[in-house]
Design an enzyme around this catalytic site. Structure first.
Site, short mmCIF file in Angstrom:
data_model
loop_
_atom_site.label_atom_id
_atom_site.label_comp_id
_atom_site.label_asym_id
_atom_site.label_seq_id
_atom_site.Cartn_x
_atom_site.Cartn_y
_atom_site.Cartn_z
N GLU A 1 0.85 -1.19 0.00
CA GLU A 1 0.00 0.00 0.00
C GLU A 1 0.89 1.24 0.00
O GLU A 1 0.46 2.31 0.38
CB GLU A 1 -1.00 -0.01 1.15
N HIS B 1 -2.86 -10.32 12.07
CA HIS B 1 -2.29 -9.05 11.56
C HIS B 1 -1.93 -8.21 12.80
O HIS B 1 -2.75 -8.06 13.70
CB HIS B 1 -3.31 -8.30 10.70
N CYS C 1 -3.67 -3.77 4.47
CA CYS C 1 -2.72 -4.78 4.94
C CYS C 1 -3.09 -6.20 4.53
O CYS C 1 -2.27 -7.11 4.62
CB CYS C 1 -2.61 -4.74 6.46
#
Ligand code: HMG
Length: 445
Positions: free
Chosen positions: A83, A244, A120
């Site tokens: 990203e 995550h 993510c």
């Protein structure tokens, strides 16, 4: 049916390190324990002047290819998840392939290259793409290279500045993998959310507190969706649960919810009932608010119990070792968490063959995904080959003044000339811009 999964992993950290409690917190006028105890972060990685998402991704991929004895002909796909891209048309994978072609015989002319974007979670989506490509039989015996690479920088002064990081994870996805086989079963929790986004801007607009709520809500939905396919998950099913990890404190919250969910209506809940009562059930309350308050009370007590603490220390804590000293690597973050857990098992001499992991990925905007993984026979050799500890130790520690300069160097809107703080060695470096404003790279011996 052929097993497909992760055959090799390499991690490449940015070459600089910022000490959060001792260097960053004092200048910000904050209590260092906000970092160590609250967020669970000690240091974060930063890219030196000559580093970016291409160099870090290419360096991780090169190390992986050399170690596995691969040539470009062995790779049928290069998927980059990021990203932090700097081009709206030409994908980062083409730059990385170009770097690798400088040092390997042959080329990636017949490899499919792409770039994945969904905050993510794009790293895990790229794993999915590679998995599906192999399962569909379109790979012609070749493997896929998945690279998750990011410079996770926030606007100066944004609360997110505390959770920055930079690095890349390269993974080889193949048949009969050496590390983990991925489950076919997976679950999703996905909603149009405005919690963290970069609408044509380099640094994110973030609603930090809301982003945490959204993370937990989507993760819960993904788990329920996963269970609708794979059956109920139970506390004892999984050796590790890598999530995550934007910062370890976030995972503490997700883990507590996960434990409550997985222990409901089991012997664990029965046993805990003697200590803290049974879990509140919605039907026992007149209003949703009363139910939520009771849940909060239960969770506050649950996290102090020996049963929960023992589980957390064994199943969750080892997933956080690397994240707590590198910060958020966005697309690479959950893949660091898996590696961290397996590395810790290797160091503890735990036999992991056949054991299961439950992997919880997340991307703002927002989507969570849950799948399981089964550890394969050669996992230990792969963990032994990692050199992440050496890389972490070799990072150059920056002062706050140097941090400010480095942040400016990587700010696309600023033009600053700053000398590099470290000497690159056996790695790809950014050398400047070409005729069409493309970024240029070379390998330094
Ligand atoms: P903040 O306002 O800087 O920090 O924002 P805080 O005051 O909320 O403190 C953080 C924690 O430290 C709190 O713990 C405090 O109590 C504790 P909690 O109450 O939450 O359990 N604390 C202390 N503990 C001990 N001693 C002390 C002390 N002081 C405070 N002295 C925030 C924190 C995370 C909101 C901010 O850093 C932020 O906006 N970060 C960016 C957004 C983010 O990371 N969100 C996470 C979920 S979204 C996600 O994961 C996606 C993402 O990776 C992007 C993507 O998908 O692309 C971000």
């Amino acid at each position: 049916m052929t097993s497909v999964g992760i055959d090799a992993i390499e991690i490449w950290t940015g070459n600089l390190v910022l000490d959060l409690p001792n260097t960053f917190a004092p200048v910000k006028g904050e209590d260092p324990e906000k970092y160590t105890k609250g967020l669970g972060l000690y240091t974060s990685s930063f890219p030196d002047v000559y580093e970016d998402i291409v160099t870090m991704g290419a360096n991780a991929a090169k190390r992986l290819m050399v170690r596995k004895g691969l040539t470009p002909d062995d790779i049928g796909r290069i998927d980059v998840a990021t990203e932090s891209a700097f081009d709206n048309s030409k994908p980062v994978s083409t730059y990385i392939a170009g770097c690798l072609e400088q040092v390997f015989e042959g080329d990636f002319r017949h490899a499919n290259k792409g770039e994945r974007k969904f905050a993510c979670i794009a790293g895990t989506q790229s794993l999915d793409d590679a998995y599906n490509w192999i399962k569909a039989g379109r790979n012609r015996g070749r493997a896929a290279l998945v690279i998750a690479t990011d410079t996770a920088l926030y606007e100066r002064g944004d609360p997110g500045e505390a959770t920055q990081g930079a690095g890349a994870v390269a993974m080889l996805i193949d048949e009969d993998p050496d590390i983990v086989e991925l489950s076919t079963e997976q679950g999703y929790g996905s909603m149009d959310e405005t919690d963290f986004l970069k609408p044509n801007q380099q640094f994110p607009s973030v609603d930090g507190k809301r982003s945490m709520q959204v993370y937990l809500a989507r993760m819960r939905e993904a788990l329920e969706d996963y269970e609708s396919m794979a059956g109920r998950t139970r506390v004892e099913d999984f050796e590790y649960i890598p999530f995550h990890t934007p910062f370890p404190g976030m995972v503490r919250k997700a883990a507590l919810l996960g434990f409550r969910h997985m222990s409901r209506d089991t012997e664990i809940e029965d046993k805990l009932a003697e200590e803290i009562g049974r879990q509140p059930r919605e039907e026992q309350f007149d209003t949703w608010d009363e139910y939520e308050e009771a849940i909060r009370g239960y969770m506050d007590e649950l996290k102090t119990t020996d049963a929960y603490r023992e589980w957390y220390d064994r199943v969750i804590d080892p997933t956080l070792d690397i994240s707590s000293v590198v910060g958020n690597w966005y697309t690479g973050s959950v893949h660091i968490a898996r590696t961290s857990a397996l590395k810790s098992a290797a160091e503890a001499g735990t036999d992991m063959v056949g054991k299961k992991l439950l992997v919880g990925s997340y991307g703002s905007g927002a989507q969570a995904e849950i799948h399981a993984e089964t550890v394969q026979e050669n996992w230990l050799d792969e963990m032994d080959a990692l050199n992440i500890d050496e890389q972490l130790d070799a990072r150059y520690e920056i002062s706050f003044d140097e941090y400010e300069l480095i942040h400016d160097v990587h700010n696309h809107e600023k033009e600053v000339e700053v000398e590099e703080l470290t000497q690159p060695e056996e790695e790809f470096v950014f050398t400047g811009w070409g005729r069409m404003n493309e970024r240029r790279y070379e390998y330094v011996e």
